[in-house]
Design a protein around this motif. Structure first.
Motif, short mmCIF file in Angstrom:
data_model
loop_
_atom_site.label_atom_id
_atom_site.label_comp_id
_atom_site.label_asym_id
_atom_site.label_seq_id
_atom_site.Cartn_x
_atom_site.Cartn_y
_atom_site.Cartn_z
N ARG A 160 0.83 -1.21 0.00
CA ARG A 160 0.00 0.00 0.00
C ARG A 160 0.86 1.26 0.00
NH1 ARG A 160 -4.22 1.19 4.68
NH2 ARG A 160 -2.28 1.10 5.82
N ALA A 164 0.76 4.27 -2.74
CA ALA A 164 0.57 5.67 -2.32
C ALA A 164 1.74 6.52 -2.81
CB ALA A 164 0.44 5.75 -0.80
N LEU A 167 1.37 7.24 -6.48
CA LEU A 167 0.39 8.31 -6.73
C LEU A 167 1.00 9.69 -6.46
CD1 LEU A 167 -2.76 6.52 -5.26
CD2 LEU A 167 -2.37 7.12 -7.66
N ASP A 171 1.60 12.65 -9.18
CA ASP A 171 1.12 14.01 -8.90
C ASP A 171 2.26 15.04 -9.01
OD1 ASP A 171 -1.63 13.88 -8.43
OD2 ASP A 171 -1.37 13.17 -6.38
N LEU A 173 4.76 15.27 -6.84
CA LEU A 173 5.16 15.72 -5.50
C LEU A 173 6.52 15.17 -5.10
CD1 LEU A 173 1.78 15.35 -3.56
CD2 LEU A 173 2.73 17.37 -4.65
N ILE A 200 -8.06 0.51 -5.04
CA ILE A 200 -8.75 1.14 -3.92
C ILE A 200 -9.49 0.11 -3.06
CG2 ILE A 200 -10.96 1.73 -5.05
CD1 ILE A 200 -10.49 4.57 -3.67
N GLY B 143 -3.44 15.24 -5.95
CA GLY B 143 -3.76 14.63 -4.65
C GLY B 143 -5.11 13.94 -4.67
N GLY B 146 -8.42 9.19 -2.22
CA GLY B 146 -9.22 8.43 -1.26
C GLY B 146 -8.49 7.99 0.00
N LEU B 149 -5.60 5.03 -0.12
CA LEU B 149 -4.37 5.24 -0.88
C LEU B 149 -3.81 6.66 -0.82
CD1 LEU B 149 -5.42 3.29 -4.11
CD2 LEU B 149 -4.00 2.46 -2.23
N LYS B 152 -3.86 12.33 2.21
CA LYS B 152 -2.96 12.68 3.32
C LYS B 152 -3.28 14.09 3.83
CE LYS B 152 1.87 11.95 4.46
NZ LYS B 152 3.20 11.50 4.00
N TYR B 235 2.67 17.81 3.79
CA TYR B 235 2.16 17.22 2.55
C TYR B 235 1.22 18.20 1.84
CZ TYR B 235 -0.78 14.59 -0.62
OH TYR B 235 -1.48 14.19 -1.73
#
Lengths: 296, 296
Positions: A160, A164, A167, A171, A173, A200, B143, B146, B149, B152, B235
């Motif tokens: 997980r 994360a 993702l 994004d 980041l 999900i 971002g 959900g 996942l 934050k 974050y």
């Protein structure tokens, strides 16, 4: 073929993926094994009972015995979820087809087996993670708590966290790294939306399938993977040292991730680690002789 | 009471907790509001349609109009989940009772409303968290993803992290602090087992109820709470700066946690933050005039 008056014992190890029954003779020698479907007593109680009986039936067949031998068996089981109070009382009132049946947690039978019936500590790190120690005839558990609230450093936790992190990379980041390429390639996906839609509702086991590759990438110095593995291993190291604290017990590591994660443990912990002496089925069988321990 | 030939518009804001419909006249002035139940189109599609019609019906009543006025309404909606492809095609084929109906994501209508129909950026931080910017007639999201996942820095993320931290403290892995006392007291529990049993299936909203107390304890310098709030805010800060990157847009903060979390943001971000000009219902109504934007 053995006669019906030979005293026979069965030790059972039941968890989310399978139920294993080992048939022992009165001297504790292994006669045969039977493996059936899942036996997580907290998650699916009625199916657990089916798996127990089926695994014993298969073990009898593999020993050349018929189902009529079932009524003479002394059966001890370590089952995931067996010590959840409501589950435990249901297990006690089960009208089983054996001469006797008693159950405790899979952690108890695994710890008891791992140390050959002696005191000791255990870390299980596979899909989930948890630790326990057996001392003064008492099992004390540390960690665990399941996928949503705990199980840090487990396969599901690693998987997980990697999704994360992927993702966050998509994004913009954090920098994209080999870890994120691995996650997308392994799942055959190429966008955030697809990754969210696919994962999900993924089960802990599905997340855990990513874990071996994450640890391999950490060994290849991928920074994202390395950070995850260091964080998970640091938690497990702390958990083990807490479990051993104030004792001179040894620790056995079990579960699919144990061999690869051990590399990241502290020297302080590693010098306490020993190999398992026997499996959880042996522990469950052996606990039949100390019924006061066959409790939660 | 108005006549049937007055052109009327409705803007809808639908999410997991409620569906709000605001009735506007042809000049864009607010006539009335109606509030109905949840309208998360991805989670519960049929209920979303019920909530939309009900909120519009209530808005008509509050304006002194009957349900027969419904057939003349131009309705625009921003709905959670409206841009999930399968959901979006279902919404397009809905045999609605209005003159016209179109829907887009709640993020789009909120961003459009917040900047009075101009370009701008938005952070929503309540039970969940996500950011978006509207530029060159295009909404880009960052971002979200959900509870499992992502999300934050959201209320649900704070709550779950506080529960996980409490379990680590009860395991003796970290020192017990006021944060952990707060979690146990607020939930009326006193053991790991009870905490796991109560929260293992808790909804994101249930976890989020702990968030305001966590932020308050961080302001009182509780170290565990402070670490969580710093991690969540760092974050969100990064997420907002990523959303603003390469633009000269302003950012609006929305959602229940926004006022308290803003305190922890960087000066670089805080100088870009402005107040919202209008709500998401206004954004949804106004988007009816630019149908090319009323898409996903």
């Amino acid at each position: 073929m053995m006669t019906n008056n030979t005293p026979l014992y069965v030790g059972i190890d039941g968890g989310g993926s399978k139920c294993s029954a080992i048939l022992f003779n009165a001297k504790g020698a292994v006669l045969s094994q039977g493996i059936a479907g899942s036996a997580n007593a907290a998650r699916d109680f009625s199916n657990t009972l089916v798996s127990i009986v089926e695994s014993v039936r298969l073990a009898l067949i593999n020993a050349g015995l018929g189902s009529d031998s079932m009524a003479g068996l002394q059966v001890g089981a370590g089952l995931a979820g067996a010590c959840v109070p409501s589950v435990n009382s249901q297990l006690k009132s089960w009208k089983h087809p054996f001469a006797s049946f008693s159950a405790t947690s899979d952690l108890m039978t695994a710890c008891y087996g791992a140390h050959g019936g002696n005191e000791g500590a255990l870390l299980i790190v596979g899909t989930g993670s948890s630790a326990a120690r057996m001392q003064n005839n008492k099992l004390t558990q540390f960690g665990g708590h399941g996928f949503v609230l705990g199980d840090k450093g487990s396969g599901a936790w690693f998987g997980r966290a990697a999704v994360a992190s992927t993702l966050e990379a998509l994004d913009g980041l954090i920098p994209l790294s080999d870890l994120h390429d691995m996650v997308l390639n392994k799942l055959g996906l190429n966008s955030s939306a697809a990754l969210v839609q696919t994962m999900i509702n993924a089960s802990p086991s599905q997340f855990a399938t990513l874990a071996p590759d994450i640890i391999e990438l950490a060994l290849l110095h991928d920074l994202s993977a390395l950070n995850l593995v260091k964080e998970g291993a640091a938690y497990l190291d702390k958990l083990c040292l807490r479990t051993l604290h104030g004792t001179s017990l040894s620790m056995v590591l079990m579960g699919g991730l144990a061999p690869s994660i051990e590399h990241w443990f502290s020297p302080e912990l590693r010098q306490r680690i020993v190999k398992a002496q026997a499996g959880p089925e042996w522990g469950a069988m052996r606990l039949l002789q100390t019924p006061e321990l066959m409790a939660c």
